[in-house]
Motif scaffolding. Sequence first.
Motif, PDB file in Angstrom:
ATOM      1  N   THR A  31       0.848  -1.229   0.055  1.00  0.00           N
ATOM      2  CA  THR A  31      -0.057   0.075  -0.104  1.00  0.00           C
ATOM      3  C   THR A  31       1.065   1.255  -0.034  1.00  0.00           C
ATOM      4  N   TYR A  32       2.111   1.194   0.098  1.00  0.00           N
ATOM      5  CA  TYR A  32       3.153   2.214  -0.025  1.00  0.00           C
ATOM      6  C   TYR A  32       3.279   2.826  -1.422  1.00  0.00           C
ATOM      7  N   LEU A  33       2.571   2.082  -2.376  1.00  0.00           N
ATOM      8  CA  LEU A  33       2.972   2.369  -3.811  1.00  0.00           C
ATOM      9  C   LEU A  33       1.812   3.190  -4.510  1.00  0.00           C
ATOM     10  N   GLY A  51       4.681  -2.917   2.820  1.00  0.00           N
ATOM     11  CA  GLY A  51       5.726  -2.581   1.956  1.00  0.00           C
ATOM     12  C   GLY A  51       6.765  -2.326   2.508  1.00  0.00           C
ATOM     13  N   ALA A  52       8.049  -3.121   2.337  1.00  0.00           N
ATOM     14  CA  ALA A  52       9.103  -3.335   3.156  1.00  0.00           C
ATOM     15  C   ALA A  52      10.442  -2.493   2.355  1.00  0.00           C
ATOM     16  N   TYR A  53      10.468  -2.045   1.277  1.00  0.00           N
ATOM     17  CA  TYR A  53      11.782  -1.616   0.605  1.00  0.00           C
ATOM     18  C   TYR A  53      11.855  -0.048   0.765  1.00  0.00           C
ATOM     19  N   LEU A  54      13.113   0.275   0.285  1.00  0.00           N
ATOM     20  CA  LEU A  54      13.186   1.666   0.348  1.00  0.00           C
ATOM     21  C   LEU A  54      13.064   2.181  -1.062  1.00  0.00           C
ATOM     22  N   GLY A  79       4.869   9.327   3.816  1.00  0.00           N
ATOM     23  CA  GLY A  79       4.368   9.398   5.326  1.00  0.00           C
ATOM     24  C   GLY A  79       3.477   7.949   5.641  1.00  0.00           C
ATOM     25  N   LYS A  80       3.824   7.532   7.037  1.00  0.00           N
ATOM     26  CA  LYS A  80       3.167   6.375   7.617  1.00  0.00           C
ATOM     27  C   LYS A  80       1.689   6.634   7.649  1.00  0.00           C
ATOM     28  N   LYS A  81       1.256   7.672   7.833  1.00  0.00           N
ATOM     29  CA  LYS A  81      -0.286   7.818   7.992  1.00  0.00           C
ATOM     30  C   LYS A  81      -0.926   7.425   6.650  1.00  0.00           C
ATOM     31  N   ALA A 118      -2.103  -8.919   5.630  1.00  0.00           N
ATOM     32  CA  ALA A 118      -0.504  -9.289   6.165  1.00  0.00           C
ATOM     33  C   ALA A 118      -0.211  -7.907   7.106  1.00  0.00           C
ATOM     34  N   THR A 119      -0.533  -7.859   8.287  1.00  0.00           N
ATOM     35  CA  THR A 119       0.065  -6.668   9.126  1.00  0.00           C
ATOM     36  C   THR A 119       0.143  -7.082  10.681  1.00  0.00           C
ATOM     37  N   HIS A 120       0.900  -6.347  11.434  1.00  0.00           N
ATOM     38  CA  HIS A 120       0.933  -6.530  12.804  1.00  0.00           C
ATOM     39  C   HIS A 120       0.361  -5.421  13.517  1.00  0.00           C
ATOM     40  N   GLN A 137      -2.273 -12.456   8.160  1.00  0.00           N
ATOM     41  CA  GLN A 137      -0.826 -13.073   8.260  1.00  0.00           C
ATOM     42  C   GLN A 137      -0.124 -12.307   8.947  1.00  0.00           C
ATOM     43  N   MET A 138       1.152 -13.063   9.780  1.00  0.00           N
ATOM     44  CA  MET A 138       2.201 -12.193  10.398  1.00  0.00           C
ATOM     45  C   MET A 138       3.453 -12.951  10.319  1.00  0.00           C
ATOM     46  N   LEU A 139       4.316 -12.167  10.586  1.00  0.00           N
ATOM     47  CA  LEU A 139       5.923 -12.876  10.221  1.00  0.00           C
ATOM     48  C   LEU A 139       6.190 -13.516  11.643  1.00  0.00           C
ATOM     49  N   GLY A 180       7.960 -14.850  14.792  1.00  0.00           N
ATOM     50  CA  GLY A 180       8.598 -14.050  15.695  1.00  0.00           C
ATOM     51  C   GLY A 180       8.160 -12.766  15.713  1.00  0.00           C
ATOM     52  N   ILE A 181       7.236 -12.192  15.353  1.00  0.00           N
ATOM     53  CA  ILE A 181       6.647 -10.883  15.725  1.00  0.00           C
ATOM     54  C   ILE A 181       5.087 -10.986  16.068  1.00  0.00           C
ATOM     55  N   ARG A 182       4.872 -10.191  16.995  1.00  0.00           N
ATOM     56  CA  ARG A 182       3.596 -10.333  17.676  1.00  0.00           C
ATOM     57  C   ARG A 182       2.975 -11.686  17.887  1.00  0.00           C
TER      58      ARG A 182
HETATM   59  P1  FDA Z   1       4.018  -1.421  11.037  1.00  0.00           P
HETATM   60  O1  FDA Z   1       5.402  -1.424  10.594  1.00  0.00           O
HETATM   61  O2  FDA Z   1       3.158  -0.127  11.130  1.00  0.00           O
HETATM   62  O3  FDA Z   1       4.047  -2.097  12.356  1.00  0.00           O
HETATM   63  C1  FDA Z   1       2.975  -2.069  13.150  1.00  0.00           C
HETATM   64  C2  FDA Z   1       3.315  -2.870  14.584  1.00  0.00           C
HETATM   65  O4  FDA Z   1       3.867  -4.311  14.268  1.00  0.00           O
HETATM   66  C3  FDA Z   1       4.663  -2.190  15.390  1.00  0.00           C
HETATM   67  O5  FDA Z   1       4.241  -1.258  16.156  1.00  0.00           O
HETATM   68  C4  FDA Z   1       5.225  -3.214  16.224  1.00  0.00           C
HETATM   69  O6  FDA Z   1       4.459  -3.597  17.228  1.00  0.00           O
HETATM   70  C5  FDA Z   1       5.206  -4.507  15.220  1.00  0.00           C
HETATM   71  N1  FDA Z   1       6.256  -4.719  14.145  1.00  0.00           N
HETATM   72  C6  FDA Z   1       6.071  -4.498  12.922  1.00  0.00           C
HETATM   73  N2  FDA Z   1       7.366  -5.020  12.488  1.00  0.00           N
HETATM   74  C7  FDA Z   1       8.107  -5.566  13.462  1.00  0.00           C
HETATM   75  C8  FDA Z   1       9.376  -6.012  13.512  1.00  0.00           C
HETATM   76  N3  FDA Z   1      10.084  -6.212  12.321  1.00  0.00           N
HETATM   77  N4  FDA Z   1       9.809  -6.233  14.725  1.00  0.00           N
HETATM   78  C9  FDA Z   1       9.103  -5.903  16.108  1.00  0.00           C
HETATM   79  N5  FDA Z   1       7.808  -5.776  15.867  1.00  0.00           N
HETATM   80  C10 FDA Z   1       7.432  -4.960  14.725  1.00  0.00           C
HETATM   81  N6  FDA Z   1       6.606  -6.531   2.327  1.00  0.00           N
HETATM   82  C11 FDA Z   1       6.926  -6.610   0.811  1.00  0.00           C
HETATM   83  O7  FDA Z   1       7.294  -5.537   0.463  1.00  0.00           O
HETATM   84  N7  FDA Z   1       6.415  -7.621   0.048  1.00  0.00           N
HETATM   85  C12 FDA Z   1       5.965  -9.050   0.653  1.00  0.00           C
HETATM   86  O8  FDA Z   1       6.141  -9.571  -0.152  1.00  0.00           O
HETATM   87  C13 FDA Z   1       5.793  -9.000   1.806  1.00  0.00           C
HETATM   88  N8  FDA Z   1       5.327  -9.957   2.530  1.00  0.00           N
HETATM   89  C14 FDA Z   1       4.825 -10.219   3.890  1.00  0.00           C
HETATM   90  C15 FDA Z   1       4.577 -11.048   4.355  1.00  0.00           C
HETATM   91  C16 FDA Z   1       3.906 -11.219   5.461  1.00  0.00           C
HETATM   92  C17 FDA Z   1       3.185 -12.444   6.023  1.00  0.00           C
HETATM   93  C18 FDA Z   1       3.843 -10.095   6.239  1.00  0.00           C
HETATM   94  C19 FDA Z   1       3.217 -10.091   7.667  1.00  0.00           C
HETATM   95  C20 FDA Z   1       4.712  -9.121   5.890  1.00  0.00           C
HETATM   96  C21 FDA Z   1       5.083  -8.907   4.815  1.00  0.00           C
HETATM   97  N9  FDA Z   1       5.801  -7.865   4.219  1.00  0.00           N
HETATM   98  C22 FDA Z   1       6.251  -7.691   2.796  1.00  0.00           C
HETATM   99  C23 FDA Z   1       6.374  -6.687   4.978  1.00  0.00           C
HETATM  100  C24 FDA Z   1       5.439  -5.529   5.227  1.00  0.00           C
HETATM  101  O9  FDA Z   1       5.374  -4.876   4.070  1.00  0.00           O
HETATM  102  C25 FDA Z   1       5.625  -4.649   6.275  1.00  0.00           C
HETATM  103  O10 FDA Z   1       7.192  -4.113   6.256  1.00  0.00           O
HETATM  104  C26 FDA Z   1       5.649  -5.411   7.657  1.00  0.00           C
HETATM  105  O11 FDA Z   1       4.566  -6.306   7.743  1.00  0.00           O
HETATM  106  C27 FDA Z   1       5.704  -4.254   8.710  1.00  0.00           C
HETATM  107  O12 FDA Z   1       4.485  -3.578   8.749  1.00  0.00           O
HETATM  108  P2  FDA Z   1       3.364  -3.542   9.588  1.00  0.00           P
HETATM  109  O13 FDA Z   1       2.062  -3.827   8.665  1.00  0.00           O
HETATM  110  O14 FDA Z   1       3.259  -4.793  10.565  1.00  0.00           O
HETATM  111  O15 FDA Z   1       2.811  -2.363  10.308  1.00  0.00           O
END
Ligand code: FDA
Length: 313
Positions: A170-172, A194-197, A206-208, A231-233, A258-260, A262-264
């Motif tokens: 959703t950052y794109l 989204g996880a990349y730079l 912005g995160k919001k 997929a979010t925590h 879905q969650m990763l 080791g997280i939450r």
């Molecule tokens: P946000 O980053 O706002 O975090 C919300 C809360 O979650 C934080 O306040 C904290 O409590 C907890 N948290 C989040 N990350 C943490 C960490 N690393 N360590 C400890 N606590 C943490 N991205 C992508 O670009 N391509 C992909 O294919 C995928 N695939 C994918 C699969 C699955 C199952 C998940 C859950 C995530 C991905 N991602 C991904 C990563 C995704 O884009 C994102 O970077 C992470 O999920 C973190 O964002 P949140 O939605 O959790 O929110």
Amino acid sequence: MLARTLILKTSALTPVEKLVRRSFLFKPLVRRFIAGDTLEEALPPALDLIRRGFKVSLDYLGENTKSEEEALQAKATYIEMLRRIDAALTSEQKNASIEPLNISIKLTQCGLDQGEAFAEANYREVLQVAEGFGNFVRVDMESSEYTERTMEMLQKVWKEQKNTGTVLQTYLYRTPEDIETILRLGMRVRLVKGAYLEPASVAHEGKKKVDEEYVTGAKRLLDEGRYPALATHDEAIIAELNAYVDAKRIDKAGFEYQMLYGIRRDLQERLLSEGYNVRVYIPFGDSWYPYFTRRLAERPANTLFILKSLFKG
Ligand code: FDA
């Protein structure tokens, strides 16, 4: 956002990578996010989660293969994962309407940098093996350099292979349109922030805004998507989506969180106990560095803790 950018940029420097790989200080954190170096190490925690009612997606770590040999080795590992999963599951688990244990793959690990036709052939082979086992293969979404090619390849392959889906970020800026494409196709999608730079030319900074886009996209998928994966925590977002599901009487069986790994874990357990489908994404393999740095960047507190320990030592 600034800390995230700084961590992603710094961790890409070769001396930093060397330091992190060698330092014992990072080991516990690496182990928290990554199930092990081998499939043998990753399968037991996966099967344990499934026994407890979770679903799992296994991810063999690695991206941007440097040669065709490397990509072929990755393909062989994907196929081995599918075989081992099939051998490990009971017939009841295999007949479940939604697969309890699937795999997530990357197109740059299938050899996209070596050529599109080459990567497509590898991807198709993995899908055919998965189909034989009644399993599903999710294509992770990588940096924006690959988004268009990933979407194109998915749509091309979709004509013959329906046991696949992808991920939208959703950052794109382009994602609302891609969501509509996915809905038209009837393909399964995982929604992430989204996880990349990424540069401001392609992504919200912005995160919001990224969070708002997440909620809008997730609601659209809940309304019309085919078994979407949210997929979010982010607890606030999850609370808002749960309220939406209740208000609109959406069937909890029709989507999954879905969650990763080791997280939450607390949140994973809670959602499962409340009757939601929860899938845990379990990575394994020795190419853990890029994945690990993306996890550090999401939560700068993780990095600060290690830096403090380094300076104390
Ligand atoms: P946000 O980053 O706002 O975090 C919300 C809360 O979650 C934080 O306040 C904290 O409590 C907890 N948290 C989040 N990350 C943490 C960490 N690393 N360590 C400890 N606590 C943490 N991205 C992508 O670009 N391509 C992909 O294919 C995928 N695939 C994918 C699969 C699955 C199952 C998940 C859950 C995530 C991905 N991602 C991904 C990563 C995704 O884009 C994102 O970077 C992470 O999920 C973190 O964002 P949140 O939605 O959790 O929110």
